[in-house]
Design a protein around this motif. Sequence first.
Motif, short mmCIF file in Angstrom:
data_model
loop_
_atom_site.label_atom_id
_atom_site.label_comp_id
_atom_site.label_asym_id
_atom_site.label_seq_id
_atom_site.Cartn_x
_atom_site.Cartn_y
_atom_site.Cartn_z
N HIS A 118 -7.41 76.55 32.53
CA HIS A 118 -7.15 77.54 31.50
C HIS A 118 -8.46 77.98 30.85
O HIS A 118 -9.55 77.59 31.28
CB HIS A 118 -6.18 76.93 30.47
N ARG A 119 -8.35 78.78 29.81
CA ARG A 119 -9.53 79.26 29.10
C ARG A 119 -10.37 78.12 28.56
O ARG A 119 -9.86 77.05 28.26
CB ARG A 119 -9.11 80.18 27.95
N GLU A 120 -11.68 78.38 28.44
CA GLU A 120 -12.65 77.39 27.96
C GLU A 120 -12.62 76.13 28.83
O GLU A 120 -13.00 75.05 28.39
CB GLU A 120 -12.39 77.03 26.49
N HIS A 121 -12.15 76.30 30.06
CA HIS A 121 -12.10 75.21 31.03
C HIS A 121 -11.33 74.00 30.50
O HIS A 121 -11.75 72.86 30.62
CB HIS A 121 -13.50 74.84 31.50
N ARG A 122 -10.19 74.32 29.90
CA ARG A 122 -9.22 73.29 29.54
C ARG A 122 -8.13 73.26 30.61
O ARG A 122 -7.77 74.29 31.17
CB ARG A 122 -8.60 73.60 28.17
N LEU A 123 -7.61 72.07 30.86
CA LEU A 123 -6.58 71.89 31.87
C LEU A 123 -5.20 71.87 31.24
O LEU A 123 -4.96 71.13 30.28
CB LEU A 123 -6.80 70.58 32.63
N LEU A 124 -4.29 72.68 31.77
CA LEU A 124 -2.88 72.59 31.40
C LEU A 124 -2.21 71.65 32.39
O LEU A 124 -2.23 71.90 33.60
CB LEU A 124 -2.23 73.97 31.44
N LEU A 125 -1.64 70.56 31.89
CA LEU A 125 -1.07 69.53 32.76
C LEU A 125 0.39 69.28 32.41
O LEU A 125 0.78 69.30 31.24
CB LEU A 125 -1.83 68.21 32.62
N ALA A 126 1.19 69.02 33.46
CA ALA A 126 2.57 68.59 33.30
C ALA A 126 2.70 67.18 33.85
O ALA A 126 2.35 66.94 35.01
CB ALA A 126 3.52 69.54 34.02
N ASP A 127 3.18 66.25 33.02
CA ASP A 127 3.36 64.85 33.40
C ASP A 127 4.86 64.58 33.48
O ASP A 127 5.54 64.49 32.47
CB ASP A 127 2.70 63.95 32.35
N ARG A 128 5.37 64.45 34.71
CA ARG A 128 6.82 64.36 34.87
C ARG A 128 7.38 62.97 34.58
O ARG A 128 8.60 62.80 34.50
CB ARG A 128 7.22 64.80 36.27
N VAL A 129 6.52 61.96 34.44
CA VAL A 129 7.00 60.62 34.09
C VAL A 129 7.06 60.45 32.58
O VAL A 129 8.06 59.97 32.03
CB VAL A 129 6.12 59.54 34.74
N ASP A 130 5.99 60.85 31.89
CA ASP A 130 5.99 60.76 30.43
C ASP A 130 6.72 61.92 29.77
O ASP A 130 6.83 61.97 28.54
CB ASP A 130 4.55 60.72 29.91
N ASN A 131 7.21 62.86 30.59
CA ASN A 131 7.99 64.01 30.08
C ASN A 131 7.24 64.78 29.00
O ASN A 131 7.76 65.04 27.91
CB ASN A 131 9.35 63.54 29.54
N ARG A 132 6.01 65.16 29.32
CA ARG A 132 5.24 65.93 28.35
C ARG A 132 4.32 66.90 29.07
O ARG A 132 3.98 66.71 30.25
CB ARG A 132 4.44 65.03 27.42
N VAL A 133 3.92 67.92 28.34
CA VAL A 133 2.97 68.91 28.83
C VAL A 133 1.92 69.11 27.75
O VAL A 133 2.20 68.93 26.56
CB VAL A 133 3.65 70.25 29.18
N GLY A 134 0.70 69.49 28.16
CA GLY A 134 -0.34 69.67 27.16
C GLY A 134 -1.59 70.27 27.75
O GLY A 134 -1.65 70.64 28.93
N GLU A 135 -2.60 70.36 26.89
CA GLU A 135 -3.90 70.94 27.24
C GLU A 135 -4.96 69.86 27.11
O GLU A 135 -5.07 69.21 26.07
CB GLU A 135 -4.21 72.12 26.31
N PHE A 136 -5.75 69.66 28.17
CA PHE A 136 -6.70 68.57 28.24
C PHE A 136 -8.10 69.11 28.52
O PHE A 136 -8.27 70.16 29.15
CB PHE A 136 -6.31 67.58 29.35
N SER A 137 -9.10 68.36 28.08
CA SER A 137 -10.48 68.72 28.39
C SER A 137 -10.83 68.24 29.79
O SER A 137 -10.09 67.47 30.41
CB SER A 137 -11.44 68.08 27.38
N LEU A 138 -11.99 68.67 30.28
CA LEU A 138 -12.46 68.21 31.59
C LEU A 138 -12.81 66.73 31.58
O LEU A 138 -13.04 66.15 32.64
CB LEU A 138 -13.69 69.03 32.02
N PHE A 139 -12.85 66.13 30.39
CA PHE A 139 -13.10 64.70 30.29
C PHE A 139 -11.82 63.90 30.10
O PHE A 139 -11.86 62.69 29.91
CB PHE A 139 -14.07 64.41 29.14
N GLY A 140 -10.65 64.59 30.12
CA GLY A 140 -9.37 63.91 30.09
C GLY A 140 -8.75 63.75 28.72
O GLY A 140 -7.69 63.12 28.59
N ASP A 141 -9.36 64.30 27.67
CA ASP A 141 -8.82 64.14 26.32
C ASP A 141 -7.81 65.24 26.02
O ASP A 141 -8.03 66.41 26.35
CB ASP A 141 -9.95 64.21 25.29
N CYS A 142 -6.71 64.87 25.38
CA CYS A 142 -5.65 65.83 25.06
C CYS A 142 -6.01 66.59 23.78
O CYS A 142 -6.21 65.99 22.72
CB CYS A 142 -4.32 65.11 24.89
#
Length: 735
Positions: A189-213
């Motif tokens: 996504h913009r500013e090189h943030r990752l949009l991720l869907a986690d189907r086990v924890d049942n959540r979606v969010g925006e993460f940095s390239l270092f893995g922080d939500c």
Amino acid sequence: MSKPNVPNAPLPNDVLPQITWMLSELLFRQEGVRLADWPEEWYKLEQYAAKVRGWLESQPRALIRLEEAVRQYPLHTVIYRRTLEALLDLRAPTPHFVSNAPPDRCPACKQLLNGYWDCSYCGLELENAYRHSQLRQASAQPISELPLFYLLLPDPARRRVLILNGEREVVWSLGKTLDAREPVSAVMHREHRLLLADRVDNRVGEFSLFGDCHWAFDTSLSRAHQLSAPVGITAYTPVDTAQELFLLVDRDHHRVLAVDRHSRIHWEYGIRGEAGKEPGQLSSPAYAEYTAEGTVLIADQGNGRVLEIQPEQNNLLVWSSEEYLALNGPCHAHRLLNGHTLIVDPAAWRVIEIDRGGQLLEECIYYHSGHDLGLKIDAPHLVVRLPNQHVVIADQTRVIEINLPAKALVWSALLSELKFSREQDLNQTLSPDEAQLIRMEKERSLQMGHFDLDTSLQRIKMFSDAPSGFYLSLRSYLTDQNFHAGETILREGEEGDTMYLIASGRVKVIRQGEPVATLQTGEIFGEMALIPRQPRSADVVAAEDCTVLKLTKLAFETVLQAYPVIRERIRQLAGAREGMRKLDAFYYAPERLHQVNSLLQAQQQRIADIKQQLDTSRQTSLLRHWHPDWRLLYNRTERHLIHQANRAHQHAYEIHVEVGPGHGGKPATALRIVENLSGLGELLRLWPTVDALEAGKWEQELVLALLTPESRDLVAESLHHLPEIRRIEIHSLFF
């Protein structure tokens, strides 16, 4: 002769904002501090970034010891140059063009485009102003903010997300630091943030390239906010508003919904918790995207269909695949730039393309009973169409890449075998060990290096096997000269009488305004000026401050007087070059170019006639392996002609001809090759075009498609006698 060996070249001028951004992200990771909360502190971090840049230009890593990076918050870590370079590559912008005409060369492969927006060499669909607008109006794709041909690959079985470059090497990995248990969908996504869907924890969010939500959809607000096995997230901005929305695929709740950053639900399609096929219902949707037309495409996998709805008009159903196609369980539906729709139906192992009316245009079967079981991907969690028209499909075990126009498999790999070589460096940056940081403070050093002058001279073919005294004599005639960065050493078209050897620094070789090579310490250029004078074939410009050693033609001829064997070798080489020059003058006549052009025009007219008569019924193509590095793209009529030739027991060949240095760009060379092949059959395609050949706008490779009754050996034999040809590849065509 020696010089200090700086292990790293200077970093680019625009690296400071990237280092500052990296420091701010690391500060957020360690202390939870957002620099946006204290904008006045950004300048302080920029000042420190300049120091980090200096350290990384002289050593492979920089130790960060900031006791008060922002207010009272410290930052202790280590940044590796290789990690920074990987980030610079990831954050490089994708080229797009606002002019009405395409550039002269493809930005990816640097081949001539000859006035087209699609590259026939690598398949790249260039972003002109209209295409760029379409891409920005549609929802983000997994590779939207990545450099050309890069790939974002979730690996849920190993709880990581990988980024691969165009050579399919892992250049970034979010694993141990990623706060997700089973990421199945990822979008850059913009500013090189990752949009991720986690189907086990049942959540979606925006993460940095270092893995922080940095943001997560709040599922605790109400029952309607709860998710069950989310398998997709992307972002878009509706055409009638400036508010960004996130499009979520809530698979086990059988719905697709749009939410904002405040976790407000704007609309949803499907009844939460109820699977169905009635209007307004879905069953286990697998994918959704917002199109440039303001509609939403949904792969309704459980119902075996693809839907297109209009969310701004009360989720009006615009189109359903059920009226036109028989699908088993589509997992992906993507709107292409030309308005067509790409659908992946893994239950039948096929990829199809349909037009705006739902009519089937192309179909590729990527697995059947005779194929390698490794291609049997039944439940993909990732489908991506790349800008070069390739399609990538991945499940929890394997990933494959298909050249869709060629119906060819170009790459496959087990996800477990994809390794990130710099993972230890990245982990040390993200989770620094204090004891190791202390040791690093004691290890800073500067390495030294040198080059061997005699070894560099021996690389020149006409000097090979010379006695040691010859090199000693040459050394005594060498003179040195310094050049500043950006200063021109040689100019294309000028006559020269001097050879150059780089004693320190780097130079760029530029031909017709395009950089073609970078030469470094110990390399030689301009050596052909030592035999009969000819114009320089390229500009040579100092890429940085450098020192070169020069040998003039007069000094060289003086040395040759004592070495008759080498003098005779030079005389023969000079004679061969003069003979080739006269042959070129004979072949380069306008009437001969017109003959080739007439030949191609007649063939194009034949293709046009066949196109009018061609039965419009489609042909299903099975996936096959293709060996050359690249191939021409053929339209439907050309594929029909190739198919007819195969059925008539003729051969269809794609012939790649590479000429030696000094012959590229010469119309005479191209004419000799074309005339030799056109006598063997029908010339179907020629790349580059005749106009490009006449203008000298080609380098060292010609590609021709030939329909002929002759064998592969006879075709090769017709070219082998031409002295300028260095390599010939002949590949059979089947459609």
